[in-house]
Design an enzyme around this catalytic site. Structure first.
Site, mmCIF file in Angstrom:
data_model
loop_
_atom_site.group_PDB
_atom_site.id
_atom_site.type_symbol
_atom_site.label_atom_id
_atom_site.label_comp_id
_atom_site.label_asym_id
_atom_site.label_seq_id
_atom_site.Cartn_x
_atom_site.Cartn_y
_atom_site.Cartn_z
ATOM 1 N N PRO A 114 0.829 -1.224 0.000
ATOM 2 C CA PRO A 114 0.000 0.000 0.000
ATOM 3 C C PRO A 114 0.856 1.264 0.000
ATOM 4 C CG PRO A 114 0.100 -0.892 2.218
ATOM 5 C CD PRO A 114 0.859 -1.856 1.336
ATOM 6 N N LYS A 115 1.565 1.493 -1.101
ATOM 7 C CA LYS A 115 2.552 2.568 -1.159
ATOM 8 C C LYS A 115 1.978 3.825 -1.791
ATOM 9 C CE LYS A 115 6.529 -0.536 -1.476
ATOM 10 N NZ LYS A 115 7.850 -0.753 -2.097
ATOM 11 N N LYS A 116 2.368 4.970 -1.227
ATOM 12 C CA LYS A 116 2.092 6.259 -1.842
ATOM 13 C C LYS A 116 3.285 7.166 -1.590
ATOM 14 C CE LYS A 116 -1.205 8.755 0.027
ATOM 15 N NZ LYS A 116 -2.501 9.153 0.633
#
EC number: 4.1.1.4
Length: 248
Positions: A114-116
């Site tokens: 869940p990368k941002k």
């Protein structure tokens, strides 16, 4: 470009993909991990079924990765929640903030991390190991830990890094409904510990609408670790399909 050539691509754009084909090997990957106690009701609002919460705990982590094959160098920060799934203890990856686009794109597209985009840092300030996370121009987290005060048992460090991890893989369809909605499991198996330490630690989280780490407040710091490793990531496996279950 022939259809067979298109099918060999890992990512777009076709002429210059966002990331190269793996596997990705990490050398001298450095962790600052702070395990803390939080509010149980806050955890229940963010942990998806069928994962189960055993204790109201969260692990805040910052990882500095100076040498990653194919991806270069980058830093990553996030929150990890201890959970159980079908009796197996592991960790749910709640949120990750990264300063490297190929790492964000590959983590989301190939796996389900869940990368941002964010701006984490891990550095030494005199006798203190410091980890910070900024989102845009604003501070979201500040972590401090005494630098290499006491050795940490390498086996405990190994167990900490090699916990099974659970992630949500969500891919929308063009009508706005989910095309893919799955819970996946991954586990690091190729790992070398170069050093591991523990020391007193503190963690501050600051409210932000788009980086809501502070929604899981710090009530008590339980433990902290500083670990340096070499490792390779494993491919995830599907353990639960939300769309299949909802159609039954």
């Amino acid at each position: 470009m022939k259809k067979s050539d298109v099918l060999k691509q890992m990512s777009t754009p076709l002429g210059a993909p966002a990331f190269p084909v793996g596997p990705y090997y990490f050398r001298n990957r450095e962790y600052l991990n702070i395990l803390y106690r939080t509010d149980l009701e806050a955890l229940r609002r963010v942990v998806p079924e069928p994962l189960e919460i055993d204790e109201p705990l969260v692990k805040f982590e910052i990882m500095y990765m100076p040498d990653v094959t194919g991806l270069g160098a980058y830093t990553e920060s996030g929150q990890v929640i201890p959970v159980s799934f079908n009796g197996e203890k592991g960790e749910y990856l709640h949120a990750m903030y990264v300063d490297n686009h190929p790492a964000i794109a590959s983590g989301r597209e190939i796996s389900a991390y869940p990368k941002k985009l964010g701006s984490p840092r891990l550095y030494i300030d005199s006798d203190t190991l410091v980890g910070t996370l900024d989102y845009g121009s604003l501070r979201v987290a500040t972590a401090t830990m005494g630098y290499k005060h006491q050795p940490l048992d390498p086996e405990k460090a190994r167990q900490e890094i090699m916990q099974p991890t659970f992630m949500l893989k969500i891919v929308p369809n063009y009508d706005g409904n989910p095309k893919v909605c799955r819970l996946v499991r991954a586990q690091i198996k190729d790992l070398t510990i170069h050093g591991a330490w523990t020391a007193p630690a503190r963690l501050q989280l600051f409210a932000h609408a788009l980086a809501p780490m502070a929604d899981l407040p710090v009530l008590e710091v339980v433990s902290a670790s500083h670990i340096v490793t070499d490792l390779a990531l494993s491919m995830p496996e599907i353990v639960y399909d939300y769309l299949a279950e909802s159609s039954d």
